[in-house]
Every structure is written in C-alpha cells, then in structure tokens.
Write a protein that holds these residues in place. Structure first.
Motif, PDB file in Angstrom:
ATOM      1  N   SER A 180       0.833  -1.205   0.000  1.00 56.51           N
ATOM      2  CA  SER A 180       0.000   0.000   0.000  1.00 56.51           C
ATOM      3  C   SER A 180       0.867   1.253   0.000  1.00 56.51           C
ATOM      4  O   SER A 180       0.536   2.254  -0.651  1.00 56.51           O
ATOM      5  CB  SER A 180      -0.944  -0.005   1.202  1.00 56.51           C
ATOM      6  N   HIS A 181       2.003   1.215   0.696  1.00 57.46           N
ATOM      7  CA  HIS A 181       2.925   2.355   0.726  1.00 57.46           C
ATOM      8  C   HIS A 181       3.586   2.547  -0.640  1.00 57.46           C
ATOM      9  O   HIS A 181       3.662   3.680  -1.146  1.00 57.46           O
ATOM     10  CB  HIS A 181       3.998   2.139   1.796  1.00 57.46           C
ATOM     11  N   VAL A 182       4.038   1.442  -1.257  1.00 64.56           N
ATOM     12  CA  VAL A 182       4.697   1.524  -2.563  1.00 64.56           C
ATOM     13  C   VAL A 182       3.746   2.092  -3.610  1.00 64.56           C
ATOM     14  O   VAL A 182       4.117   2.954  -4.415  1.00 64.56           O
ATOM     15  CB  VAL A 182       5.205   0.134  -2.997  1.00 64.56           C
ATOM     16  N   VAL A 183       2.493   1.623  -3.618  1.00 63.35           N
ATOM     17  CA  VAL A 183       1.511   2.108  -4.587  1.00 63.35           C
ATOM     18  C   VAL A 183       1.243   3.598  -4.382  1.00 63.35           C
ATOM     19  O   VAL A 183       1.137   4.366  -5.346  1.00 63.35           O
ATOM     20  CB  VAL A 183       0.205   1.303  -4.478  1.00 63.35           C
ATOM     21  N   THR A 184       1.138   4.017  -3.117  1.00 64.90           N
ATOM     22  CA  THR A 184       0.923   5.443  -2.834  1.00 64.90           C
ATOM     23  C   THR A 184       2.086   6.279  -3.350  1.00 64.90           C
ATOM     24  O   THR A 184       1.884   7.350  -3.946  1.00 64.90           O
ATOM     25  CB  THR A 184       0.758   5.662  -1.319  1.00 64.90           C
ATOM     26  N   HIS A 188       1.940   9.244  -6.260  1.00 66.62           N
ATOM     27  CA  HIS A 188       2.398  10.610  -6.031  1.00 66.62           C
ATOM     28  C   HIS A 188       3.540  10.977  -6.963  1.00 66.62           C
ATOM     29  O   HIS A 188       3.708  12.153  -7.329  1.00 66.62           O
ATOM     30  CB  HIS A 188       2.843  10.782  -4.580  1.00 66.62           C
ATOM     31  N   GLY A 189       4.309   9.938  -7.359  1.00 64.88           N
ATOM     32  CA  GLY A 189       5.434  10.205  -8.251  1.00 64.88           C
ATOM     33  C   GLY A 189       5.035  10.251  -9.710  1.00 64.88           C
ATOM     34  O   GLY A 189       5.846  10.615 -10.574  1.00 64.88           O
ATOM     35  N   GLY A 190       3.797   9.873  -9.995  1.00 57.90           N
ATOM     36  CA  GLY A 190       3.320   9.908 -11.376  1.00 57.90           C
ATOM     37  C   GLY A 190       3.929   8.845 -12.260  1.00 57.90           C
ATOM     38  O   GLY A 190       3.953   8.987 -13.488  1.00 57.90           O
ATOM     39  N   ASP A 191       4.433   7.737 -11.688  1.00 58.17           N
ATOM     40  CA  ASP A 191       5.049   6.670 -12.482  1.00 58.17           C
ATOM     41  C   ASP A 191       3.967   5.833 -13.151  1.00 58.17           C
ATOM     42  O   ASP A 191       3.132   5.237 -12.492  1.00 58.17           O
ATOM     43  CB  ASP A 191       5.895   5.783 -11.567  1.00 58.17           C
ATOM     44  N   GLY A 193       4.927   3.660 -15.812  1.00 56.14           N
ATOM     45  CA  GLY A 193       5.703   2.761 -16.663  1.00 56.14           C
ATOM     46  C   GLY A 193       5.777   1.363 -16.124  1.00 56.14           C
ATOM     47  O   GLY A 193       4.848   0.862 -15.488  1.00 56.14           O
ATOM     48  N   ASN A 194       6.939   0.729 -16.349  1.00 55.66           N
ATOM     49  CA  ASN A 194       7.124  -0.669 -15.954  1.00 55.66           C
ATOM     50  C   ASN A 194       7.053  -0.859 -14.444  1.00 55.66           C
ATOM     51  O   ASN A 194       6.663  -1.917 -13.965  1.00 55.66           O
ATOM     52  CB  ASN A 194       8.457  -1.192 -16.484  1.00 55.66           C
ATOM     53  N   GLY A 195       7.448   0.190 -13.697  1.00 59.94           N
ATOM     54  CA  GLY A 195       7.398   0.078 -12.241  1.00 59.94           C
ATOM     55  C   GLY A 195       5.993  -0.162 -11.752  1.00 59.94           C
ATOM     56  O   GLY A 195       5.757  -0.992 -10.873  1.00 59.94           O
ATOM     57  N   THR A 196       5.028   0.539 -12.338  1.00 59.13           N
ATOM     58  CA  THR A 196       3.631   0.371 -11.960  1.00 59.13           C
ATOM     59  C   THR A 196       3.120  -1.011 -12.316  1.00 59.13           C
ATOM     60  O   THR A 196       2.402  -1.648 -11.536  1.00 59.13           O
ATOM     61  CB  THR A 196       2.762   1.432 -12.646  1.00 59.13           C
ATOM     62  N   GLU A 197       3.498  -1.495 -13.487  1.00 55.75           N
ATOM     63  CA  GLU A 197       3.065  -2.827 -13.914  1.00 55.75           C
ATOM     64  C   GLU A 197       3.588  -3.899 -12.979  1.00 55.75           C
ATOM     65  O   GLU A 197       2.880  -4.843 -12.631  1.00 55.75           O
ATOM     66  CB  GLU A 197       3.534  -3.094 -15.340  1.00 55.75           C
ATOM     67  N   SER A 198       4.848  -3.760 -12.571  1.00 57.03           N
ATOM     68  CA  SER A 198       5.444  -4.738 -11.661  1.00 57.03           C
ATOM     69  C   SER A 198       4.728  -4.744 -10.318  1.00 57.03           C
ATOM     70  O   SER A 198       4.444  -5.807  -9.756  1.00 57.03           O
ATOM     71  CB  SER A 198       6.929  -4.416 -11.464  1.00 57.03           C
ATOM     72  N   VAL A 199       4.395  -3.555  -9.815  1.00 54.91           N
ATOM     73  CA  VAL A 199       3.702  -3.462  -8.529  1.00 54.91           C
ATOM     74  C   VAL A 199       2.287  -4.016  -8.656  1.00 54.91           C
ATOM     75  O   VAL A 199       1.793  -4.691  -7.750  1.00 54.91           O
ATOM     76  CB  VAL A 199       3.678  -1.993  -8.043  1.00 54.91           C
ATOM     77  N   ASP A 200       1.635  -3.750  -9.775  1.00 51.68           N
ATOM     78  CA  ASP A 200       0.287  -4.282  -9.997  1.00 51.68           C
ATOM     79  C   ASP A 200       0.285  -5.804  -9.926  1.00 51.68           C
ATOM     80  O   ASP A 200      -0.644  -6.420  -9.384  1.00 51.68           O
ATOM     81  CB  ASP A 200      -0.256  -3.827 -11.347  1.00 51.68           C
TER      82      ASP A 200
END
Length: 276
Positions: A180-184, A188-191, A193-200
């Motif tokens: 939950s912290h990483v997603v927040t 806030h960072g507006g990412d 890209g691939n970082g968001t996909e990996s977290v998803d």
C-alpha cells in the motif's frame, strides 16, 4: 486453476461467461424452495401419506439443499468475495450473515422454537398420552442427540469464526502495508511505466492469496451448514423432518421477502422530491 481478483463479473458453476450468474441461480433456488415448501405443507396436513412417501419427499428436499451448496462451492472458486458479500440478499439478511450464510447453530434455535410452539399447540393430546408426531413430541433420546450435536456444532463454529478473524487480520500484514505504501508513492510520483506494472502484479498476487484463504473458509462454513442440517434431519422421524424443513423454508423465504421490501421502501424514501 487460475485465481482472480474479487469482482462481480465472474461466472457460476463452471459455466461460460454470460450463461449463468449465482444471482440467477439463487432466484431459481428461491422458487424451488417455495415449491418444496408447498409440498411439505401438503404432506404435513395429510393423514394418508405413507412413511415411505414422506421419507422420499424429505430426501428430495435435502437433495435440493445439497445441490445448492454444490453450485455455491463452484461459484466460490470463481469469486469468493462476491459469495461473502452477496448482492442478491437484502440488507436485513446481510446483517445476520455468518461467513456468507446462516450460522449453523441457528438450526438448533429453529428446532427448539418450532418444537416449543408445537408442544404448546398439542399439549392436550400429549397430556392424554397421544402422540402428535410433530416436533412437539420429541423423545428424550432425540433431545439428547440434538443437544450433543448442538454442542459439537458450536465448537466447530467457534473454530471457523476464529480462523476467519485470523485471516481477516492478514489484510494488515507487513506485505500488504508495504504494498500500500509503494503504490501510494508511485501515485504521487506519477510513475505509469514498468514500475507500476510490476507493482500491480505484486498486488494481484497478494490479493489472490487472500481470496484463496476466503474460499477455503467459506467452503468449510458451507460444509458445516449442510452437515448440520443433514444431521438434525437424521435425528428426526420423517414427519418430524417435514415440520422442521417447513419451518426452515418459511423463515428463509419470509425474511428474504421482508428484507427486500425494506430495501425497496428505503430506496423509495431517498428519491428526490419532484417540485412542480
């Protein structure tokens, strides 16, 4: 088997998308239960039914309960969350749900309540040494078996309640808090890209494990519900079982109707008043 996140678009009973939903099955189940209720009432009022025909009716009705839980089990494999928060039930019913259904120990309160009512109604016959044949005429041996089953069921119920509570607490375990912290931070960072996909992917994986746990607990709860119902019926004579199943169907159907009516009234009262 592939697991999915909780959503309201899954299918039921292993059918292909669009062919069936549990909500649709539930509506047919209500209609089937209403038909069963009419047959049970007819037999309860008849003096000409043989013991065999009464037993066959009880077996048929119990078969319908078994099928209901079979379909529910298949549905839970597709979406356990939906089965635990059923949109096809009223808010009144929701308030009394225990792990997606009725509390197993309610079967005994139902039996005791109906037995007391029928005992009072047939007191004159019983005092005269006559048998009423219904739930007001339970034998001492039957009552002892019911009491033993009641105590055993309460223990199993308590174990499942504790297991559900422990599983619910895992929604705040370290992995979920970290995610939950990483997603927040990503939001806030507006990412995007691939970082968001990996977290998803990590989020989906974490939620799948939570739903698998819910499915297992729901399955155990439904097993206990059906097992309790069957064991209570087994203790009773065929005609006593008829009276018990009548009480069970009446309570379920009428509470569902009352709850739907209350929901409709509440919805109507929140509509904006039209000004001419």
């Amino acid at each position: 088997m592939t697991r999915h996140k909780c959503s309201s678009s899954r299918t039921v009973g292993g059918l292909e998308p669009g062919l069936e939903t549990f909500a649709g099955f539930f509506e047919r189940w209500l209609q089937e239960q209403e038909r069963d209720l009419q047959d049970l009432i007819r037999v309860a009022k008849s003096d000409s039914e043989s013991t065999q025909s009464v037993a066959e009716l009880v077996n048929r009705v119990m078969g319908h309960y078994s099928n209901y839980y079979r379909v529910k089990s298949e549905s839970s494999k597709h979406n356990a969350c939906e089965m635990l928060t059923p949109a096809w039930r009223s808010h009144l019913e929701d308030a009394f749900l225990w792990i997606g259904g009725w509390r197993p120990s309610m079967a005994f309160h139902l039996l005791y309540s109906k037995s007391g009512l029928q005992l009072e109604a047939g007191l004159t016959e019983l005092l005269a040494g006559l048998s009423t044949g219904d739930l007001g005429d339970l034998s001492a041996r039957q009552l002892a078996r019911v009491d033993e089953l009641h105590r055993h069921t309460v223990r199993e119920e308590k174990e499942l309640t504790e297991k559900m509570a422990a599983h619910q607490e895992t929604v705040a375990d370290s992995s979920m808090v970290q995610l939950s912290h990483v997603v927040t931070e990503l939001m806030h960072g507006g990412d995007s890209g691939n970082g968001t996909e990996s977290v998803d992917q990590r989020v989906n994986s974490a939620l799948v494990s939570k739903e698998e746990g819910l499915e297992q607990i729901l399955g155990k709860a439904d097993d206990l519900r059906l097992k309790t119902l069957k064991k209570v019926v087994d203790i009773l004579s065929p005609i006593q079982a008829v009276h018990f199943l009548i009480a069970a169907a009446e309570l379920h159907l009428r509470v569902h109707e009352w709850g739907r009516k209350k929901d409709a009234q509440a919805k109507e009262s929140t509509k904006p008043t039209k000004i001419c």
